[in-house]
Enzyme design. Structure first.
Site, PDB file in Angstrom:
ATOM      1  CG  HIS A 216       3.665 -16.083 -14.209  1.00 53.78           C
ATOM      2  ND1 HIS A 216       4.838 -15.481 -13.776  1.00 53.78           N
ATOM      3  CD2 HIS A 216       3.270 -15.103 -14.899  1.00 53.78           C
ATOM      4  CE1 HIS A 216       4.797 -14.325 -14.403  1.00 53.78           C
ATOM      5  NE2 HIS A 216       3.853 -14.291 -15.290  1.00 53.78           N
TER       6      HIS A 216
ATOM      7  NE  ARG B  68      -1.950 -11.721 -21.561  1.00 52.90           N
ATOM      8  CZ  ARG B  68      -2.354 -12.864 -21.950  1.00 52.90           C
ATOM      9  NH1 ARG B  68      -1.878 -13.769 -22.809  1.00 52.90           N
ATOM     10  NH2 ARG B  68      -3.424 -13.601 -21.196  1.00 52.90           N
TER      11      ARG B  68
ATOM     12  NE  ARG C 165      -1.836  -5.596 -22.683  1.00 51.66           N
ATOM     13  CZ  ARG C 165      -1.999  -6.445 -21.770  1.00 51.66           C
ATOM     14  NH1 ARG C 165      -2.973  -6.504 -20.959  1.00 51.66           N
ATOM     15  NH2 ARG C 165      -1.123  -7.523 -21.638  1.00 51.66           N
TER      16      ARG C 165
ATOM     17  CD  GLU D 115      -6.020  -3.096 -18.148  1.00 50.37           C
ATOM     18  OE1 GLU D 115      -5.322  -4.000 -17.846  1.00 50.37           O
ATOM     19  OE2 GLU D 115      -5.800  -2.144 -18.726  1.00 50.37           O
TER      20      GLU D 115
ATOM     21  CG  ASN E  14      -7.073 -11.134 -15.102  1.00 50.86           C
ATOM     22  OD1 ASN E  14      -8.209 -11.671 -14.870  1.00 50.86           O
ATOM     23  ND2 ASN E  14      -6.114 -11.712 -15.982  1.00 50.86           N
ATOM     24  CG  ASP E  15      -4.536  -5.115 -14.035  1.00 48.06           C
ATOM     25  OD1 ASP E  15      -4.090  -5.457 -12.817  1.00 48.06           O
ATOM     26  OD2 ASP E  15      -3.946  -5.173 -15.271  1.00 48.06           O
TER      27      ASP E  15
ATOM     28  CB  CYS F 228      -9.427  -9.572 -23.303  1.00 43.04           C
ATOM     29  SG  CYS F 228      -8.821  -7.991 -22.370  1.00 43.04           S
TER      30      CYS F 228
END
EC number: 2.7.3.9
Length: 556
Positions: A186, A288, A325, A415, A438-439, A486
């Site tokens: 974060h 998101r 998404r 992902e 990221n994932d 993304c």
């Protein structure tokens, strides 16, 4: 004497200034016993403190706006979690004071998360911050936090909670460095939103003495302790050069020879739109929608509320592309009405599309709301599903979109490594792919995306991750379809050139990164980007990949 430390650069820019350290953590309250007739009073004190902290976090979020507001509202939900409060009440009944009961209840939950190695372990810093705020209020002591200073400084902390990061004053906090955290924590995300240079995952940073002059390069992750005059001049010149390049760069994203690479923005809702428009985003590459659902974890927002929120974002990009998404619930975004409470590892359980397919009415309402929100608008709406594992998942999502009467392109997020490996199969059911790097890194390397100890494996320059990206892009090209990125990887200007060379067709990132990526892409031809991509994939480590790509692009 000048020394150099290396962490993970997560927010572009250079900061030079004196060190100030974050305030000390709240002391552990004494373990004193109370009489039975005092329990009700202590429970009341605990509830009042929890409600006050929750209200304060929400107020801070409203002041900060944008991405920070969503993060802080989610953190406020931690403070009022019913299970945690029940645990606090139980501890008070058996003799704990309110502050000790809060401390022990949060510690128990913290140990459970950290010890189990769950995806939620990445939110330990958030949990600690909520605990500290409640305990400080109960003890009647000031909440430790960002130091008071009349002069600009560079902040060093073990970690930064969202409530601290969100309200940093860029006029005073030149940059920050944390010992823990990762590139997708974060704090890293909010640092990019603020435009504050930042480095995370730098062990030993806390040992730098207060008042020491340091230089922080948020692009490279380098920290220079007591930099020489020559080093300061070198860094300041590089920063000035970057600033001039940003000022001169405008228009659509493209390489120097005209190969178009649309630069899109990641947004969490209408509050993030102004920054995206100001940065020159050509649309939205990742909307998101889960933050809309986090307002009340007990039930889904009504269709009317969803329509209103979606339409505000769609209206901001007439003739532009907006990729939405659908709800990604589970793991670090649990919702009481959707998420199983007893999963041993939520990151590997019922998450994302799996959750929605188990609750088709929630998916149907969201898709219907998106269809109605787009009515009469010239926007190019695209809708994608999170956590798609195979063709069966992709088919189920596309069928749901058609049944809801959605006039849009349907896509799948890549992902999970299986989706990259079988991308051509998935593309038989959907019209585009979007890589959530990221994932994808988390699952490819078995490395929690929020844990600083494994940040090396979360580095988007890892050659194995680049291989998965290339595999997906090649599959999309073979099928005549698009494949964007993304994830946070797109916000690195140098890596953006490599991604372009791998065949990625669009890049989506936080609004603050768009000018940097646009200016860097415009310096190189597509052929140079392709050579840099090949050099990076031929490397054996993330650092070697970065150096190899840089060497190609600089003509060495």
């Amino acid at each position: 004497m000048e020394t150099t430390l290396r962490g993970v650069g997560v927010s572009h820019g250079v900061a030079i200034g004196e060190v100030r350290h974050m305030g000390t953590a709240v002391l552990e309250p004494p373990a004193k016993q109370i009489a039975a007739d005092e329990a009700e009073r202590e429970q009341g004190r605990a509830r009042q403190a929890v409600e006050a902290v929750s209200a304060d976090l929400i107020a801070r979020g409203q002041l900060a706006g944008g991405e920070a507001q969503h993060v802080l509202e989610a953190q406020a939900m931690i403070a009022t979690d019913p299970e945690l409060m029940s645990d606090v009440d139980r501890r008070i009944v058996v003799g704990s004071t309110a502050e000790r009961a809060v401390y022990d209840a949060f510690a128990s939950y913290r140990d459970l998360l950290a010890g189990a190695g769950e995806y939620m372990a990445g939110r330990v810093a958030d949990l600690d911050d909520v605990r500290n705020r409640i305990v400080a209020r109960l003890l009647g002591v000031p909440m430790p936090g960002v130091p008071d200073s009349d002069e600009p400084y560079v902040l060093i902390a073990r970690d930064l909670a969202p409530a601290d990061t969100a309200l940093l004053d860029p006029a005073l906090v030149l940059g920050f460095v944390t010992e823990e955290g990762g590139p997708t924590s974060h704090s890293a995300i909010l640092a990019r939103a603020l435009g504050v240079p930042a480095i995370v995952a730098l062990p030993g940073a806390g040992e730098i003495a207060e008042g020491t002059v340091i230089a922080v390069d948020g692009s490279t992750g380098d920290l220079f302790v007591e930099p020489t005059a020559e080093k300061r001049a070198e860094l300041e010149a590089a920063a000035a050069e970057r600033k001039a390049a940003l000022a001169a760069s405008s228009g659509p994203g493209a390489t120097s020879d005209g190969h178009k690479v649309p630069l899109l923005a990641n947004v969490g809702g209408p509050a993030d739109v102004p920054a995206a428009v100001e940065a020159g985003a050509e649309g939205v590459g990742l909307f998101r929608t889960e933050f809309l659902f986090l307002d009340d974890s007990r039930k889904a927002p009504p269709e009317e509320k969803q329509i209103e929120s979606y339409r505000k974002v769609l209206e901001a990009f007439p003739e532009g592309r907006v990729v939405v998404r659908v709800l990604d619930a589970g793991a670090d975004k649990p919702l009481d009405f959707l998420t199983p409470a007893d999963e041993p590892n939520p990151a590997l359980g019922v998450r994302g599309l799996r959750t929605l397919l188990d609750h088709p009415e929630v998916l149907r309402t969201q898709l219907t709301a998106l269809a109605k929100a787009a009515e009469g608008l010239p926007v190019y709406l695209e809708v994608m599903a999170p956590m798609v594992a195979d063709r069966q998942d992709a088919r189920a999502f596309a069928d749901a979109c058609r049944e809801a009467g959605l006039v849009a392109k349907f896509g799948a997020m890549v992902e999970i490594p299986s989706a990259a490996l079988r991308a051509r199969s998935i593309l038989q059911e959907v019209e585009f792919l979007s890589l959530g790097t990221n994932d994808l890194a988390q699952y490819a390397f078995a490395a929690d995306r929020q844990v600083g100890a494994v940040s090396r494996l979360q580095d988007p320059w890892q050659p194995a991750l680049l291989d998965l990206i290339a595999m997906s892009a090649e599959a999309a090209k073979a099928e005549g379809k698009s494949c964007g990125v993304c994830g946070e990887a797109a916000s690195d200007p140098l890596l953006a050139c490599v991604l372009t060379g791998l065949g990625v067709t669009s890049l989506s990132m936080g609004a603050a990164s768009i000018p940097y990526v646009r200016a860097t892409l415009a310096k190189y031809t597509l052929a140079q980007c392709e050579r840099a991509a090949a050099a990076a994939r031929a490397a054996d480590s993330a650092e070697e990949a970065r150096v190899a790509a840089q060497a190609v692009l600089s003509g060495e």
